[in-house]
Design an enzyme around this catalytic site. Structure first.
Site, mmCIF file in Angstrom:
data_model
loop_
_atom_site.group_PDB
_atom_site.id
_atom_site.type_symbol
_atom_site.label_atom_id
_atom_site.label_comp_id
_atom_site.label_asym_id
_atom_site.label_seq_id
_atom_site.Cartn_x
_atom_site.Cartn_y
_atom_site.Cartn_z
ATOM 1 N N ASP A 13 38.070 40.788 44.032
ATOM 2 C CA ASP A 13 36.921 41.362 43.225
ATOM 3 C C ASP A 13 36.425 42.611 43.761
ATOM 4 O O ASP A 13 35.101 42.744 43.444
ATOM 5 C CB ASP A 13 36.011 40.183 43.290
ATOM 6 C CG ASP A 13 36.426 38.854 42.721
ATOM 7 O OD1 ASP A 13 37.491 38.877 41.933
ATOM 8 O OD2 ASP A 13 36.297 37.769 43.218
ATOM 9 N N LYS A 16 39.356 46.030 41.037
ATOM 10 C CA LYS A 16 40.756 46.487 40.731
ATOM 11 C C LYS A 16 40.836 46.706 39.263
ATOM 12 O O LYS A 16 41.746 47.838 38.710
ATOM 13 C CB LYS A 16 41.706 45.494 41.122
ATOM 14 C CG LYS A 16 41.554 45.259 42.555
ATOM 15 C CD LYS A 16 42.853 44.152 43.235
ATOM 16 C CE LYS A 16 42.260 42.751 42.658
ATOM 17 N NZ LYS A 16 40.859 42.234 43.279
ATOM 18 N N ASN A 38 44.549 33.202 38.421
ATOM 19 C CA ASN A 38 43.494 33.141 39.439
ATOM 20 C C ASN A 38 42.502 34.212 39.454
ATOM 21 O O ASN A 38 41.599 34.346 39.828
ATOM 22 C CB ASN A 38 44.096 32.671 40.754
ATOM 23 C CG ASN A 38 45.059 33.523 41.269
ATOM 24 O OD1 ASN A 38 45.582 34.268 40.492
ATOM 25 N ND2 ASN A 38 45.625 33.407 42.573
ATOM 26 N N GLY A 40 40.784 37.699 38.182
ATOM 27 C CA GLY A 40 39.796 37.979 36.899
ATOM 28 C C GLY A 40 39.581 39.469 37.095
ATOM 29 O O GLY A 40 38.717 39.735 38.031
ATOM 30 N N HIS A 41 40.032 40.304 36.275
ATOM 31 C CA HIS A 41 39.670 41.688 36.333
ATOM 32 C C HIS A 41 38.968 42.156 35.150
ATOM 33 O O HIS A 41 39.254 42.198 34.161
ATOM 34 C CB HIS A 41 41.034 42.493 36.381
ATOM 35 C CG HIS A 41 41.858 42.084 37.459
ATOM 36 N ND1 HIS A 41 43.124 42.600 37.943
ATOM 37 C CD2 HIS A 41 41.665 41.350 38.708
ATOM 38 C CE1 HIS A 41 43.654 42.287 38.813
ATOM 39 N NE2 HIS A 41 42.863 41.366 39.328
ATOM 40 N N ARG A 142 62.643 26.102 45.611
ATOM 41 C CA ARG A 142 63.514 26.160 44.791
ATOM 42 C C ARG A 142 63.756 24.801 43.685
ATOM 43 O O ARG A 142 64.851 24.613 43.283
ATOM 44 C CB ARG A 142 64.993 26.272 45.518
ATOM 45 C CG ARG A 142 64.801 27.620 46.378
ATOM 46 C CD ARG A 142 65.895 27.530 47.676
ATOM 47 N NE ARG A 142 65.602 26.364 48.477
ATOM 48 C CZ ARG A 142 66.269 26.209 49.452
ATOM 49 N NH1 ARG A 142 67.377 27.022 49.958
ATOM 50 N NH2 ARG A 142 65.858 25.320 50.453
ATOM 51 N N GLN A 223 43.738 39.650 43.433
ATOM 52 C CA GLN A 223 43.365 39.066 44.650
ATOM 53 C C GLN A 223 43.204 40.180 45.811
ATOM 54 O O GLN A 223 42.852 41.316 45.146
ATOM 55 C CB GLN A 223 44.250 37.934 45.359
ATOM 56 C CG GLN A 223 44.234 36.516 44.795
ATOM 57 C CD GLN A 223 45.051 36.922 43.482
ATOM 58 O OE1 GLN A 223 46.212 37.021 43.519
ATOM 59 N NE2 GLN A 223 44.451 36.493 42.294
ATOM 60 N N GLY A 414 28.817 52.512 38.828
ATOM 61 C CA GLY A 414 28.608 51.533 37.695
ATOM 62 C C GLY A 414 29.835 51.165 37.336
ATOM 63 O O GLY A 414 31.083 51.541 37.351
#
Ligand code: GDP
Ligand code: IMO
Ligand code: MG
Length: 427
Positions: A13, A16, A38, A40-41, A142, A223, A414
């Protein structure tokens, strides 16, 4: 031609999504190389806000080919609803390429993620509950189901059958849950296959050819460094390798193609889920950072834990990733403070540590040693260049750069696309 990696330097967070979007105009391909939904961008373009979970941020730049690499775990239902959600907003995912070698998140992965967390009780990791850990677990064991299996209904049926023979035993006998019906899963995934087929490709080959043709490839990490399965705060980590070393494996391009490693660094620190966090503020100052910075999870809506900037972590990220440039985000959030503490080292049982302690036990006991840097009062959200920043804000950036050991080449003031001060070109 070059490829660049964009990697989170803290616990995720860091911004990115915004950083990737900023480079969208200069690159030809944007590749997610690990993780899954997983992530959240967030990207803010004008008055529009986009939250991307599986789709590479490049989907928002019309000239970019977005790629989901082999290292990603894909929940196909989530992917399709993300595609549909963007289509409803006029953004096409037609160009999207999905690696045939990427693994699929199956219903039992999600069920197991939730139930194992519940059984861990207070020792829980605080996962996003999206099935990430169990999907990577099956990949390593596998017995995973891959995207290419969607192209062969016979194989798909067999793999689902084999997986559920074991997992249903675990779900019913260990965790006292209901078993999952293989036929229902097969039907569901065959429907996904119909829609995903046109996007499935040998993405490693596509990217290698693109690089040979002089195209620019940007690898977008999910991540962050401290959530890395090997280099993070294990076991409070995710199950993949977000660090730069994982980027090549997860995209299928060789390491000698990488020319830039761009670390994304927040001007303070946040973390979601459990695990050590030396500079965490559990008082009203932490709440102030959360509210001022809008630190609520994009994926799960959870409150993010907040604390001061930790230079030990930043130095570690520089070293582990080989960061060539930092993008420092959310500097604007710190405006209005009298002075700003920055953690320069830790104290563990009376001993000073300038690096992350070798053992997790010591890291859990690490107390931050702070240096106070003078704050600034002016609103900086309208700044257009580094020189526009108040002197103390400039000094804060310079101090962080010195402590982190890599140049800060861009600064976020910002959330907007245009709220970035570029000191030197990132690509
Ligand atoms: P990611 O997972 O690394 O892409 O980061 P997230 O999107 O989860 O969280 C970063 C949040 O900070 C998002 O809400 C962004 O819109 C916002 N953001 C990114 N850069 C800046 C910045 O420089 N200033 C401010 N105020 N917000 C920013
Ligand atoms: P982006 O890409 C912040 C955290 C979870 C949990 C741990 C393991 O938006 O930066 P998982 O579901 O991966 O098994 O959870 O990792 N986590 C993140 N924290 N940002 C993220 O992604 C995260 N993805 C996973 O909160 O602590
Ligand atoms: Mg995020």
């Amino acid at each position: 031609m070059p490829a660049a990696v964009l990697v989170g330097a803290q616990w995720g967070d860091e911004g990115k999504g915004k950083a990737t979007d900023l480079l969208g105009g200069d690159v030809d391909y944007v590749v997610r190389y690990q993780g899954g939904n997983n992530a959240g961008h967030t990207v803010v373009i004008g008055d529009q806000k986009y939250a991307l979970h599986l789709l590479p941020t490049g989907i928002l730049s019309p000239e970019v080919v977005p790629v989901i690499g082999n290292g990603v775990v894909i929940d196909p239902g989530v992917l399709l609803s993300e595609i549909d959600g963007l289509a409803a907003r006029g953004i096409s995912a037609e160009r999207l390429l999905i690696s045939s070698n990427a693994h699929l998140i199956m219903p039992h992965h999600k069920a197991l993620d939730k139930v194992t967390e519940r059984y861990l009780g207070k020792a829980r990791i605080g996962t996003t509950g999206r099935g990430i850990g169990p999907a990577y677990g099956d990949k390593i064991a596998r017995m995973g189901v891959r995207v290419q299996d969607l192209l062969d209904p016979g194989i798909l049926a067999k793999k689902i059958e084999v997986a559920l023979t074991e997992k249903n035993q675990v779900l019913t006998k260990v965790y006292n849950r209901r078993g999952i019906e293989p036929a229902a899963v097969l039907e569901e995934y065959l429907a996904y296959a119909e829609r995903l087929k046109p996007h499935i490709a040998d993405t490693s080959l596509v990217l290698s050819k693109a690089l040979d043709e002089g195209k620019f490839v940007l690898l977008e990490g999910g991540q962050g460094t401290l959530l890395d399965i090997d280099h993070g705060t294990y076991p409070f980590v995710t199950s993949s390798s977000p660090t730069a070393g994982g980027a090549c494996a997860g995209a299928g391009i060789p390491p000698n193609r990488l020319t830039k490693i761009i670390g994304i660094l927040k001007a303070y620190t946040t973390r979601v889920g459990s695990g050590p966090f030396p500079t965490e503020l559990t008082d009203e100052m932490g709440e102030w950072l959360r509210q001022t910075g809008g630190e609520y999870g994009v994926t799960t809506g959870r409150n993010r834990r907040c604390g001061w900037f930790d230079a030990v972590i930043a130095r570690y990220a520089t070293r582990i990733n080989g960061v060539t440039d930092y993008f420092l985000t959310k500097l604007d959030v710190l405006s209005g403070l009298e002075s700003i503490p920055v953690c320069v080292a830790y104290e563990v049982d009376g001993v000073r540590h300038d690096e992350i302690p070798m053992t997790q036990t010591d890291f859990h006991h690490a107390k931050p040693i702070y240096e106070e840097l003078p704050g600034w009062q002016d609103d900086i959200t309208g700044a257009k260049s580094f020189e526009d920043l108040p002197r103390n804000a400039q000094a804060y950036v310079r101090a962080l750069e010195e402590m982190s050991g890599a140049p800060i080449s861009a600064i976020g003031v910002g959330p907007g696309r245009d709220q970035t001060l570029v000191i030197r070109s990132l690509v």
